[in-house]
Scaffold this active site. Structure first.
Site, PDB file in Angstrom:
ATOM      1  N   LYS A   1     -15.439 -22.402  -1.138  1.00 16.72           N
ATOM      2  CA  LYS A   1     -15.684 -22.723  -2.545  1.00 16.72           C
ATOM      3  C   LYS A   1     -15.286 -21.530  -3.411  1.00 16.72           C
ATOM      4  CE  LYS A   1     -19.415 -23.613  -5.866  1.00 16.72           C
ATOM      5  NZ  LYS A   1     -20.882 -23.741  -6.051  1.00 16.72           N
TER       6      LYS A   1
ATOM      7  N   ASP B   1     -19.099 -20.380 -13.122  1.00 14.51           N
ATOM      8  CA  ASP B   1     -19.749 -21.690 -13.208  1.00 14.51           C
ATOM      9  C   ASP B   1     -20.732 -21.713 -14.376  1.00 14.51           C
ATOM     10  OD1 ASP B   1     -20.713 -24.205 -12.788  1.00 14.51           O
ATOM     11  OD2 ASP B   1     -21.979 -23.655 -11.083  1.00 14.51           O
TER      12      ASP B   1
ATOM     13  N   LYS C   1     -25.801 -24.903 -17.655  1.00 14.33           N
ATOM     14  CA  LYS C   1     -26.882 -24.126 -17.064  1.00 14.33           C
ATOM     15  C   LYS C   1     -27.682 -23.413 -18.154  1.00 14.33           C
ATOM     16  CE  LYS C   1     -24.392 -22.791 -12.819  1.00 14.33           C
ATOM     17  NZ  LYS C   1     -25.285 -23.368 -11.814  1.00 14.33           N
TER      18      LYS C   1
ATOM     19  N   ASP D   1     -19.780 -17.343  -7.764  1.00 12.98           N
ATOM     20  CA  ASP D   1     -19.683 -18.693  -7.229  1.00 12.98           C
ATOM     21  C   ASP D   1     -18.378 -18.938  -6.473  1.00 12.98           C
ATOM     22  OD1 ASP D   1     -21.185 -20.949  -6.840  1.00 12.98           O
ATOM     23  OD2 ASP D   1     -20.468 -21.995  -8.618  1.00 12.98           O
TER      24      ASP D   1
ATOM     25  N   ASP E   1     -22.763 -29.913 -13.035  1.00 12.74           N
ATOM     26  CA  ASP E   1     -23.134 -28.651 -12.389  1.00 12.74           C
ATOM     27  C   ASP E   1     -23.198 -28.790 -10.873  1.00 12.74           C
ATOM     28  OD1 ASP E   1     -23.754 -25.957 -12.365  1.00 12.74           O
ATOM     29  OD2 ASP E   1     -25.917 -26.287 -12.548  1.00 12.74           O
TER      30      ASP E   1
ATOM     31  N   GLU F   1     -20.631 -29.200  -9.073  1.00 11.54           N
ATOM     32  CA  GLU F   1     -19.165 -29.185  -9.042  1.00 11.54           C
ATOM     33  C   GLU F   1     -18.597 -28.628  -7.752  1.00 11.54           C
ATOM     34  OE1 GLU F   1     -19.821 -25.172  -9.041  1.00 11.54           O
ATOM     35  OE2 GLU F   1     -20.882 -26.636 -10.252  1.00 11.54           O
TER      36      GLU F   1
ATOM     37  N   ARG G   1     -19.297 -29.112  -4.667  1.00 10.25           N
ATOM     38  CA  ARG G   1     -19.040 -30.112  -3.634  1.00 10.25           C
ATOM     39  C   ARG G   1     -17.802 -30.941  -3.941  1.00 10.25           C
ATOM     40  NH1 ARG G   1     -24.895 -32.517  -4.522  1.00 10.25           N
ATOM     41  NH2 ARG G   1     -25.131 -30.274  -4.874  1.00 10.25           N
TER      42      ARG G   1
END
Length: 506
Positions: free
Chosen positions: A265, A270, A277, A288, A347, A349, A351
């Site tokens: 990933k 993010d 968030k 991230d 959020d 995202e 996956r």
């Protein structure tokens, strides 16, 4: 983009007084009756006096305890350093305790150019653990500081060990150096601010770091991603002015015995997208992309070690931002696999980009796939900030756990309960990107499992998912060989996993 600091090693078995190191490190453990001075090369009279003075000096031998004393003239070092190894079992200490003690000492000796480490190392494995810990402890991130604002990291480490004459030590020290370089490069990528590291520059850094190694780096830009149907990574990245990238890194030696794939990933920042968030939750979101950094540098380490494995790493790089072009809750994306996903929370995202990476990796029929991601806050709730999770195929998960134990990293197997899958059902698409909230780490793994493909024989490709959300970024104080901010977690486990797979295929 950045230059990593590397440590030079040498090993000696005697004549420590001829070593020119500025500091000499010896170990202290926590025994049943108080602090215990561990085996060391000090003159007998000096060692006895020091051992008798430990309690008066307030030395306990606890892990991370580092004390500086005046040097002993007979040995030449200007400073004598006592480093704690923690609790002793039958007056013995583990390789990981040695690794941490050496790392803690070297980390706290920043500003000293050369260090001799004389911890109890009767075996090659123990000496290599000390070397690895020292190299990891010598790391600091100073890329955006004024030249005179930081102390110089330790550059030379002499390891005092009876194993110095063992012919197996040189390759073991070389491995320790390569592993530490990979971990430290991962740390630097993660520490790089999002103003400087975004999908395009991450891809450029990958090309730079891979120079001189037998690997092929292919960068897929947004046009190619659209042409080939990478709907997950495109959807996540469409809200940013900095378009996404998929970076494919291939190491394919001619004598390869096994074929593996890593997927990482790489959300370079993010914000949560439109499902924004809270402000306080964004301050560490440059981390991230730690999964992509880890799988990339693990592959480079495998290549530099010359391991006979065909290994491909897929770096799923995007920036998740809110804008007029960002994906919205209720949007439907068509993934690389052809499955459709209703986005209920922008959020969730990670996956989405990982789903594309898993499907692409599966299309090449590897023998196993490992994916690494800072995927869920639920991982931190379940296992805290220092223990990562592993889920997926039981055999692969067990192998990852065994590799992590050997490498000195903390991973714990978690289940993927079958009752979580219905919570991902969508009324308009093949599945939704969020489901059952309780046990959200496992729900995310169940989602990813939908995108693991079939082997040529029709069976599901063996796969494990490593959620490193908490351990990837240390918001607290440094400890052992682990600095503040990026930790480089999973690199050592991934390399150890590859080595273990090769042992099993012989």
């Amino acid at each position: 983009m950045f230059k990593n600091h590397e440590v030079t090693f040498r090993a000696i078995a005697k004549d420590l007084k001829k070593d020119n190191s500025q500091a000499l490190v010896v170990g202290v453990g926590q025994g049943a009756d108080g602090p215990v001075l561990l085996d060391n090369p000090l003159p007998v009279k000096a060692a006895n006096a020091l051992a008798a003075s430990l309690q008066v000096l307030g030395v306990t031998g606890a892990a991370d305890e580092v004390r500086r004393l005046p040097g002993i003239p007979e040995l030449g070092a200007q400073v004598l350093v006592l480093t704690g190894v923690g609790k002793l079992t039958d007056n013995q200490t583990s390789e990981e305790a040695l690794r941490r003690a050496a790392g803690s000492a070297v980390r706290q000796l920043a500003g000293v150019s050369s260090v001799a480490v004389a911890l109890p190392t009767t075996t090659v494995g123990q000496a290599a653990a000390v070397a690895e810990g020292a190299a990891l402890g010598a790391y600091s991130y100073t890329g955006h500081r004024a030249a005179d604002a930081a102390k110089t990291d330790v550059g030379t480490v002499t390891i005092f060990t009876p194993a110095a004459e063992d012919p197996a030590l040189a390759p073991a020290l070389e491995r320790a150096s390569i592993i530490a370089k990979a971990v430290n490069a991962t740390r630097s990528l993660v520490n790089e601010p999002p103003s400087h590291l975004y999908p395009e520059t991450f891809a450029e850094a990958a090309k730079d770091l891979a120079k001189g190694l037998p690997v092929k780096v292919t960068v897929m830009d947004e046009k190619r991603l659209e042409r080939e149907g990478f709907g997950g990574i495109l959807g996540v990245g469409q809200g940013s002015s900095r378009p996404p990238r998929m970076v494919k890194v291939e190491y394919a030696p001619t004598r390869a015995k096994v074929k593996l794939a890593f997927v990482g990933k790489g959300i370079t920042f993010d914000s949560g997208g439109i499902s924004l968030k809270p402000a306080g939750s964004m301050m560490t979101m440059k981390c991230d992309m730690a999964g992509a950094a880890a799988v990339f540098n693990a592959l480079l380490a495998v290549a530099e070690l010359g391991l006979p494995v065909k290994l491909t790493a897929w770096l799923c790089l995007a920036e998740n931002m809110p804008s007029a072009t960002a994906i919205r809750p209720s949007d439907v994306l068509t993934m690389f696999s052809g499955k459709t996903v209703e986005v209920l929370n922008t959020d969730a995202e990670g996956r989405l980009v990982m789903a594309d990476g898993l499907a692409a990796a599966s299309a090449e029929y590897p023998d196993a796939i490992l994916d690494v991601a800072t995927l869920t806050g639920a991982q931190v709730v379940a296992l805290g900030n220092r223990v990562s999770a592993v889920m997926g195929d039981d055999g692969v998960s067990a192998a990852v756990k065994a590799a992590a134990d050997r490498a000195g990293e903390l991973f714990w197997p978690m289940p993927m309960p079958e009752e979580l899958r219905p919570s991902l059902d969508s009324p308009v698409a093949d599945l939704a990107n969020i489901g059952e909230k309780m046990g959200g780490m496992m729900t995310a793994a169940v989602f990813l499992n939908e995108f693991v493909g079939k082997a040529k024989d029709g069976s599901t490709i063996p796969w494990a998912h490593l959620d490193i959300a908490g351990p990837a970024f240390n918001e607290g104080s440094p400890f052992g060989y682990t600095p503040k901010q990026a930790t480089g977690i999973a690199v050592r486990t991934l390399v150890a996993y590859v080595e273990d797979v090769l042992v099993r295929t012989v």
